[in-house]
Design an enzyme around this catalytic site. Structure first.
Site, PDB file in Angstrom:
ATOM      1  N   HIS A 242      -2.132   8.126   6.117  1.00 60.96           N
ATOM      2  CA  HIS A 242      -2.473   6.840   5.506  1.00 60.96           C
ATOM      3  C   HIS A 242      -3.891   6.452   5.922  1.00 60.96           C
ATOM      4  CE1 HIS A 242      -1.676   3.090   3.525  1.00 60.96           C
ATOM      5  NE2 HIS A 242      -1.799   2.379   4.635  1.00 60.96           N
TER       6      HIS A 242
ATOM      7  N   LYS B 189      -9.121   8.234   2.590  1.00 60.73           N
ATOM      8  CA  LYS B 189      -9.708   6.906   2.406  1.00 60.73           C
ATOM      9  C   LYS B 189     -11.138   6.842   2.931  1.00 60.73           C
ATOM     10  CE  LYS B 189      -5.377   4.255   2.369  1.00 60.73           C
ATOM     11  NZ  LYS B 189      -4.428   5.377   2.563  1.00 60.73           N
TER      12      LYS B 189
ATOM     13  N   PHE C 203       1.780  -3.520   3.928  1.00 58.54           N
ATOM     14  CA  PHE C 203       2.123  -4.848   4.425  1.00 58.54           C
ATOM     15  C   PHE C 203       3.605  -5.117   4.156  1.00 58.54           C
ATOM     16  CE2 PHE C 203      -2.304  -7.101   4.114  1.00 58.54           C
ATOM     17  CZ  PHE C 203      -2.761  -6.310   5.153  1.00 58.54           C
TER      18      PHE C 203
ATOM     19  N   CYS D 273       0.801  -1.217   0.000  1.00 59.66           N
ATOM     20  CA  CYS D 273       0.000   0.000   0.000  1.00 59.66           C
ATOM     21  C   CYS D 273       0.835   1.268   0.000  1.00 59.66           C
ATOM     22  CB  CYS D 273      -0.952  -0.005   1.188  1.00 59.66           C
ATOM     23  SG  CYS D 273      -2.013  -1.464   1.215  1.00 59.66           S
TER      24      CYS D 273
ATOM     25  N   HIS E 240      -9.933   2.103   0.557  1.00 60.06           N
ATOM     26  CA  HIS E 240      -8.500   1.802   0.502  1.00 60.06           C
ATOM     27  C   HIS E 240      -8.192   1.191  -0.856  1.00 60.06           C
ATOM     28  CE1 HIS E 240      -4.496   0.986   1.420  1.00 60.06           C
ATOM     29  NE2 HIS E 240      -4.604   0.357   2.590  1.00 60.06           N
TER      30      HIS E 240
ATOM     31  N   GLU F 216      -0.541   5.592  13.713  1.00 62.50           N
ATOM     32  CA  GLU F 216      -0.232   6.782  12.924  1.00 62.50           C
ATOM     33  C   GLU F 216      -0.534   8.060  13.690  1.00 62.50           C
ATOM     34  OE1 GLU F 216      -0.644   8.397   8.340  1.00 62.50           O
ATOM     35  OE2 GLU F 216      -2.182   7.020   9.110  1.00 62.50           O
TER      36      GLU F 216
END
Length: 410
Positions: free
Chosen positions: A305, A334, A398, A165, A339, A316
Site C-alpha cells: 500500500h 505510489k 480509512f 483506499c 495516492h 506495513e
C-alpha cells in the site's frame, strides 16, 4: 476455520489511466522507470499544499463525445476511458456479448468532488436557480459503475464499492466472487477517483496527511524512505476484465495472469490511523492466501500500500516482515502515481499483473534512504528481473478497511 480455496479467475484485459500515463503501455513504462509524476499544480496555486499527480491531458470530448463528456464528472470520465480500454484489450465486443451476463464492480470513495465544489459556489453566489439539474447524477459515487454499464450495455450485476483506499482491491475481490458463483461470465472490476479539487486537497492537508510542501515536488512522494513526510494526492482509474479460465481459453483470449485469492478484514481501531500491531491486516493476508490454497512462504513479491506516511509505512513494513516467510521483494508504486485513493488498489492490482506477466518488478520511486524500521526487501535504484509466480497486493483504507489480492502466473 481455514477458508476453502475458491478457484482462480483470469485477467484478460486491463485499462489504466493515471498520472503515469493514459493507457497500459505508458503506465507500465513510467512505473518501471520509477520516475515520480508529482508536480506543482497550477489549479491549487493559492493553497498551502499544491503538489499533485494529475492525469496527462486527454481529449475527453473526442474520446467520449461532447454531450457525454459535458454531463459527467471527471471521476466517471476516467472510469469510462479505462473500462473501454480494458474491454478492447480483452478482445471483447460489447455489441456481441450477452450483456445480462456481464457485471461491473467499481470502487469510488468520494465521487464528484469538483462538481460539488463548483455547484456549491454557484449556489452561494447566484442562488438556487443557477444550480444544474445534473448535480446529483454527476456527483453520486455509484455513477461510475452505472455509467460504465450504460456505455457498454452491460445488464448484469452493477455494484459500487466504497472501502476508502481499499475500494479498488475490494471491487476486484467481489467481482471474482460473482464469477465463481456463476452470477456472470465476464466482470469489469476496478475503481476510479478524481478529487484534486481545492477543498478536498485542503481537507487532507488539514489532517497532516500530505507531504511537506517545502519538499521539492518530484521528491515529495517517497514510500518507506526515512525522510518521507506524507502522501501526494493523485487521480486515475483502473479496470480489469475478469473471466473464468475455461471461458477465456474457450474464446482464445490471452490471459495476463490469474487472481486466485482475496481476503479482507477490519482493524476496528481508529477512523484514520492503522492499527500499529498490524494484526487485523494480517488476517486479510492470511485469508487471501488460504483462499488461494497457498501459505506465507509461497509469496515472492508484494505490491505494498506504501502511502509515504510515517504510520502506514512502519505498520506495513512490520506486517510484511512478520507475515511472509520467504522475504519477498516489495514495491510501492505510489512513489510514481501519488495516492489515487479508491483507485489505488485497482491500479496496483494491474501493476502486479504486469509484473508477473513481464517478469520484472518496479522500483519504489524516490527511495534513497531506507527507513531503519523497514527491514524488508524493498526494490529501489531500478527495476528488478524476477520470474514471480505468486504475488500479493495490499490495500488499506480509512475506517480500518484492509483488502488483499493474490495474483499468480497463468
Amino acid at each position: 476455520m481455514t477458508p476453502r480455496p475458491g478457484g482462480p479467475v483470469a485477467v484478460t484485459g486491463l485499462g489504466l489511466v493515471s498520472a503515469a500515463g493514459t493507457d497500459v503501455d505508458s503506465n507500465w513504462k513510467t512505473v518501471l522507470a520509477g520516475v515520480s509524476t508529482a508536480a506543482e499544480d497550477p489549479r491549487l496555486a493559492d493553497l498551502p499544499h499544491r503538489v499533485t499527480c494529475r492525469v496527462p491531458e486527454m481529449d475527453l470530448t473526442g474520446l467520449l463525445g461532447r454531450g457525454r463528456a459535458w454531463r459527467l464528472d471527471r471521476f466517471v470520465q476516467l472510469a469510462l476511458v479505462a473500462a473501454r480500454q480494458a474491454v478492447a484489450d480483452a478482445g471483447l465486443d460489447g455489441g456481441a456479448w450477452d450483456g445480462a451476463r456481464v457485471a461491473v464492480v467499481l470502487g469510488a470513495a468520494l465521487g464528484g468532488t469538483a462538481t460539488w465544489e463548483a455547484q456549491h459556489s454557484r449556489f452561494h453566489d447566484h442562488g438556487p436557480a443557477r444550480i444544474s439539474p445534473l448535480v446529483l447524477p454527476m456527483c453520486l459515487p455509484n455513477m461510475a459503475s452505472g455509467e460504465v454499464a450504460i456505455d457498454l450495455g452491460t445488464r448484469g450485476p452493477s455494484l459500487s464499492v466504497s472501502t476508502a483506499c481499499a475500494s479498488g482491491t475490494t471491487a476486484v475481490g467481489l467481482a471474482r466472487d460473482l464469477l465463481l458463483q456463476d452470477r456472470c461470465d465476464v466482470a469489469l472490476a476496478g475503481a476510479t477517483e478524481a478529487c484534486l479539487s481545492p477543498f478536498t486537497v485542503t481537507a487532507f492537508g488539514r489532517m497532516n496527511a500530505l507531504a511537506d510542501p517545502a519538499q521539492p515536488a518530484a521528491r515529495a512522494s517517497r514510500p518507506f524512505d526515512a525522510d518521507r513526510s506524507g502522501f501526494v494526492m493523485g487521480e486515475g482509474a483502473g479496470v480489469l476484465v475478469l473471466e473464468r479460465p475455461d471461458d477465456a481459453r474457450g474464446r482464445g483470449a490471452a490471459v495476463r495472469a490469474l487472481v486466485t485469492g482475496f481476503g479482507s478484514s477490519s482493524d476496528a481501531y481508529h477512523s484514520t490511523a492503522p492499527d500499529p500491531s498490524g494484526k487485523s491486516a494480517a488476517l486479510a493476508v492470511h485469508a487471501a492466501l488460504a483462499d488461494a490454497g497457498l501459505g506465507p512462504g509461497d509469496v515472492q513479491h508484494v505490491n505494498a500500500h506504501g502511502t509515504s506516511t510515517r504510520l502506514n509505512d512502519i505498520t506495513e513494513a512490520g506486517l510484511i516482515a512478520r507475515t511472509y516467510d520467504a522475504s519477498p521483494s516489495v514495491t510501492a508504486t505510489k512513489g510514481v502515481t501519488g495516492h489515487t485513493l479508491s483507485a489505488a488498489g485497482a491500479l496496483e492490482a494491474a501493476y502486479t499483473v504486469l509484473a508477473i506477466q513481464h517478469g520484472v518488478t518496479p522500483p519504489v520511486a524516490n527511495l534513497t534512504r531506507v527507513d531503519d524500521c523497514a527491514g524488508i526487501d524493498l526494490i529501489h535504484g531500478g527495476s528488478r528481473r524476477e520470474a514471480v509466480q505468486v504475488a500479493v497486493s495490499h490495500s488499506f483504507g480509512f475506517g480500518g478497511h484492509n483488502a488483499v489480492l493474490v495474483v499468480q502466473r497463468a
